[in-house]
Design an enzyme around this catalytic site. Structure first.
Site, PDB file in Angstrom:
ATOM      1  N   ASP A   7       0.384 -14.467   3.289  1.00  8.50           N
ATOM      2  CA  ASP A   7      -0.416 -14.318   2.070  1.00  8.50           C
ATOM      3  C   ASP A   7      -1.711 -13.615   2.460  1.00  8.50           C
ATOM      4  OD1 ASP A   7      -2.076 -15.022  -0.407  1.00  8.50           O
ATOM      5  OD2 ASP A   7      -0.195 -16.010  -0.863  1.00  8.50           O
ATOM      6  N   ASP A  26      -2.064  -8.780   4.001  1.00  6.40           N
ATOM      7  CA  ASP A  26      -2.326  -8.095   2.730  1.00  6.40           C
ATOM      8  C   ASP A  26      -1.255  -7.011   2.588  1.00  6.40           C
ATOM      9  OD1 ASP A  26      -3.150  -6.372   0.734  1.00  6.40           O
ATOM     10  OD2 ASP A  26      -5.230  -6.246   1.430  1.00  6.40           O
ATOM     11  N   ASN A  75       7.427 -10.788  -2.719  1.00  2.00           N
ATOM     12  CA  ASN A  75       6.985 -11.571  -3.878  1.00  2.00           C
ATOM     13  C   ASN A  75       5.538 -11.297  -4.289  1.00  2.00           C
ATOM     14  OD1 ASN A  75       6.838 -14.188  -5.632  1.00  2.00           O
ATOM     15  ND2 ASN A  75       5.229 -14.435  -4.102  1.00  2.00           N
ATOM     16  N   TYR A 120       0.683  -2.908 -14.742  1.00  2.12           N
ATOM     17  CA  TYR A 120       1.626  -3.900 -14.208  1.00  2.12           C
ATOM     18  C   TYR A 120       3.063  -3.473 -14.517  1.00  2.12           C
ATOM     19  CZ  TYR A 120       3.752  -8.560 -13.553  1.00  2.12           C
ATOM     20  OH  TYR A 120       4.537  -9.619 -13.134  1.00  2.12           O
ATOM     21  N   LYS A 125       6.109  -2.592 -11.886  1.00  5.29           N
ATOM     22  CA  LYS A 125       7.357  -3.358 -11.816  1.00  5.29           C
ATOM     23  C   LYS A 125       8.564  -2.467 -12.125  1.00  5.29           C
ATOM     24  CE  LYS A 125       5.604  -7.369 -10.665  1.00  5.29           C
ATOM     25  NZ  LYS A 125       5.842  -7.929  -9.330  1.00  5.29           N
TER      26      LYS A 125
HETATM   27  P1  NAP Z   1       0.379 -16.200  -8.250  1.00  2.00           P
HETATM   28  O1  NAP Z   1       0.539 -17.627  -8.616  1.00  2.00           O
HETATM   29  O2  NAP Z   1      -0.835 -15.463  -8.676  1.00  2.00           O
HETATM   30  O3  NAP Z   1       0.620 -16.054  -6.676  1.00  2.00           O
HETATM   31  C1  NAP Z   1       0.591 -14.786  -6.083  1.00  2.00           C
HETATM   32  C2  NAP Z   1       0.242 -14.936  -4.636  1.00  2.00           C
HETATM   33  O4  NAP Z   1       0.162 -13.601  -4.072  1.00  2.00           O
HETATM   34  C3  NAP Z   1      -1.135 -15.566  -4.427  1.00  2.00           C
HETATM   35  O5  NAP Z   1      -1.103 -16.479  -3.355  1.00  2.00           O
HETATM   36  C4  NAP Z   1      -2.017 -14.364  -4.144  1.00  2.00           C
HETATM   37  O6  NAP Z   1      -3.158 -14.675  -3.355  1.00  2.00           O
HETATM   38  C5  NAP Z   1      -1.056 -13.507  -3.352  1.00  2.00           C
HETATM   39  N1  NAP Z   1      -1.538 -12.116  -3.249  1.00  2.00           N
HETATM   40  C6  NAP Z   1      -2.321 -11.423  -4.107  1.00  2.00           C
HETATM   41  N2  NAP Z   1      -2.587 -10.205  -3.621  1.00  2.00           N
HETATM   42  C7  NAP Z   1      -1.969 -10.137  -2.416  1.00  2.00           C
HETATM   43  C8  NAP Z   1      -1.901  -9.149  -1.428  1.00  2.00           C
HETATM   44  N3  NAP Z   1      -2.540  -7.974  -1.555  1.00  2.00           N
HETATM   45  N4  NAP Z   1      -1.177  -9.403  -0.307  1.00  2.00           N
HETATM   46  C9  NAP Z   1      -0.551 -10.594  -0.152  1.00  2.00           C
HETATM   47  N5  NAP Z   1      -0.601 -11.584  -1.061  1.00  2.00           N
HETATM   48  C10 NAP Z   1      -1.308 -11.356  -2.177  1.00  2.00           C
HETATM   49  O7  NAP Z   1       1.594 -15.355  -8.866  1.00  2.00           O
HETATM   50  P2  NAP Z   1       3.101 -15.776  -9.204  1.00  2.00           P
HETATM   51  O8  NAP Z   1       3.164 -16.068 -10.649  1.00  2.00           O
HETATM   52  O9  NAP Z   1       3.587 -16.755  -8.213  1.00  2.00           O
HETATM   53  O10 NAP Z   1       3.802 -14.351  -8.998  1.00  2.00           O
HETATM   54  C11 NAP Z   1       4.613 -14.046  -7.886  1.00  2.00           C
HETATM   55  C12 NAP Z   1       5.379 -12.769  -8.223  1.00  2.00           C
HETATM   56  O11 NAP Z   1       6.174 -12.983  -9.388  1.00  2.00           O
HETATM   57  C13 NAP Z   1       4.500 -11.570  -8.544  1.00  2.00           C
HETATM   58  O12 NAP Z   1       5.072 -10.398  -8.005  1.00  2.00           O
HETATM   59  C14 NAP Z   1       4.515 -11.516 -10.050  1.00  2.00           C
HETATM   60  O13 NAP Z   1       4.271 -10.223 -10.553  1.00  2.00           O
HETATM   61  C15 NAP Z   1       5.921 -11.969 -10.328  1.00  2.00           C
HETATM   62  N6  NAP Z   1       6.120 -12.487 -11.674  1.00  2.00           N
HETATM   63  C16 NAP Z   1       5.493 -13.631 -12.082  1.00  2.00           C
HETATM   64  C17 NAP Z   1       5.741 -14.102 -13.367  1.00  2.00           C
HETATM   65  C18 NAP Z   1       5.126 -15.358 -13.892  1.00  2.00           C
HETATM   66  O14 NAP Z   1       5.344 -15.665 -15.077  1.00  2.00           O
HETATM   67  N7  NAP Z   1       4.364 -16.115 -13.089  1.00  2.00           N
HETATM   68  C19 NAP Z   1       6.586 -13.395 -14.234  1.00  2.00           C
HETATM   69  C20 NAP Z   1       7.187 -12.239 -13.775  1.00  2.00           C
HETATM   70  C21 NAP Z   1       6.956 -11.799 -12.501  1.00  2.00           C
HETATM   71  P3  NAP Z   1      -4.596 -14.859  -4.097  1.00  2.00           P
HETATM   72  O15 NAP Z   1      -4.372 -15.798  -5.223  1.00  2.00           O
HETATM   73  O16 NAP Z   1      -5.462 -15.398  -3.006  1.00  2.00           O
HETATM   74  O17 NAP Z   1      -4.991 -13.500  -4.574  1.00  2.00           O
END
Ligand code: NAP
Length: 251
Positions: free
Chosen positions: A36, A62, A89, A157, A161
């Site tokens: 992360d 990163d 992810n 976004y 995607k």
């Molecule tokens: P999240 O809760 O915001 O978790 C994302 C994680 O990625 C956080 O730990 C964040 O760290 C980390 N991150 C951010 N920038 C980064 C970087 N440059 N390098 C490495 N890590 C980084 O998001 P999530 O909902 O679990 O989403 C995970 C994936 O699913 C994403 O690709 C998102 O687009 C996709 N997705 C999510 C949803 C949804 O409804 N949640 C729906 C469709 C798709 P920090 O918080 O410290 O920045």
């Protein structure tokens, strides 16, 4: 224990969907490298893996930085000797009307959400070809522009995607002859920090009315599918886009 002796590398594993994926892969016997942007969050996840009897390694990475990715992959191979499974992810989002969306915000989103998946896939595939076996699992979204649904204020976004879905197909075509499959999961709305403002906002009931399952998704709903895609059982699947959205797109 469908993933015994496999080594998995998960990006954005410190919380949300990435954390659930890391924990589930470890439960299935994989050695999990939880990466992360903030190392302390993935250290916590590796602590959970180890408390449950699994094996993990926490690394800061990163995904928009190629040197950090190469370094993390090298450390993975130094620690565990191989790399079998990549879960792309890590991702970010923000809500911005198109007329106010800055070039900087566009670039940051593309660099993390799309370029990051390319860089990680390339670095991981260089290891996977050595064993002629690999699984690359990308995380996109139903907001990717190709399934008849679009959302306002997320052009950057959505474009990133859409690129992930296209990249997945390109990787599948190029890498399948070397034993590597590549598939993409398109989640609907999942209970994580990323969607907190939507889930706690006025529109939640209206939103739930459009989801036949009548609930938002849990990170585990995505993690279960990742385990299948990471396993031997998914061998004949590559280049596929799999929607996990509680039936939203059917309405
Ligand atoms: P999240 O809760 O915001 O978790 C994302 C994680 O990625 C956080 O730990 C964040 O760290 C980390 N991150 C951010 N920038 C980064 C970087 N440059 N390098 C490495 N890590 C980084 O998001 P999530 O909902 O679990 O989403 C995970 C994936 O699913 C994403 O690709 C998102 O687009 C996709 N997705 C999510 C949803 C949804 O409804 N949640 C729906 C469709 C798709 P920090 O918080 O410290 O920045």
């Amino acid at each position: 224990m469908r993933l015994e002796n496999k080594v998995a590398f998960v990006t954005g594993a410190g919380m949300g969907i990435g954390r659930a994926i890391a924990l589930k892969l470890a439960q299935e016997g994989a050695k999990v490298v939880a990466t992360d942007i903030a190392e302390e969050t993935c250290r916590g996840v590796v602590g959970e893996i180890e408390s449950a009897g699994g094996t993990g390694l926490a690394l800061q990475c990163d995904v928009s930085n190629g040197a950090q990715i190469d370094n993390a992959i090298q450390k993975t191979v130094a620690e565990f000797g191989r790399l079998d499974i990549l879960v792309n992810n890590a991702g970010i989002t923000s809500f911005k009307p198109i007329l106010e969306l800055s070039e900087e915000e566009w670039d940051r989103t593309m660099n993390i959400n799309l370029k990051g998946q390319f860089l990680c896939a390339q670095a991981a595939a260089k290891q996977m070809v050595k064993n002629e076996w690999g699984r690359i699992i990308n995380i996109a979204s139903i907001s990717y522009g190709g399934c008849g649904i679009a959302f306002p204020q997320v052009a950057h976004y959505t474009a990133s995607k859409g690129g992930v879905v296209a990249l997945t197909q390109a990787l599948a075509v190029e890498l399948s002859s070397q034993g590597i499959t590549c598939n993409v999961i398109c989640p609907g709305i999942i209970d994580t920090e990323m969607t907190k403002s939507i889930r706690e906002g006025d529109q939640l009931q209206q939103l739930l009315g459009r989801i036949p399952k009548g609930r938002t998704g849990r990170p585990e709903d995505i993690a279960h599918l990742v385990v299948y895609l990471a396993s031997e059982q998914s061998d004949y699947m590559t280049g596929a886009s799999l929607v996990v959205d509680g039936g939203w797109l059917t309405t």
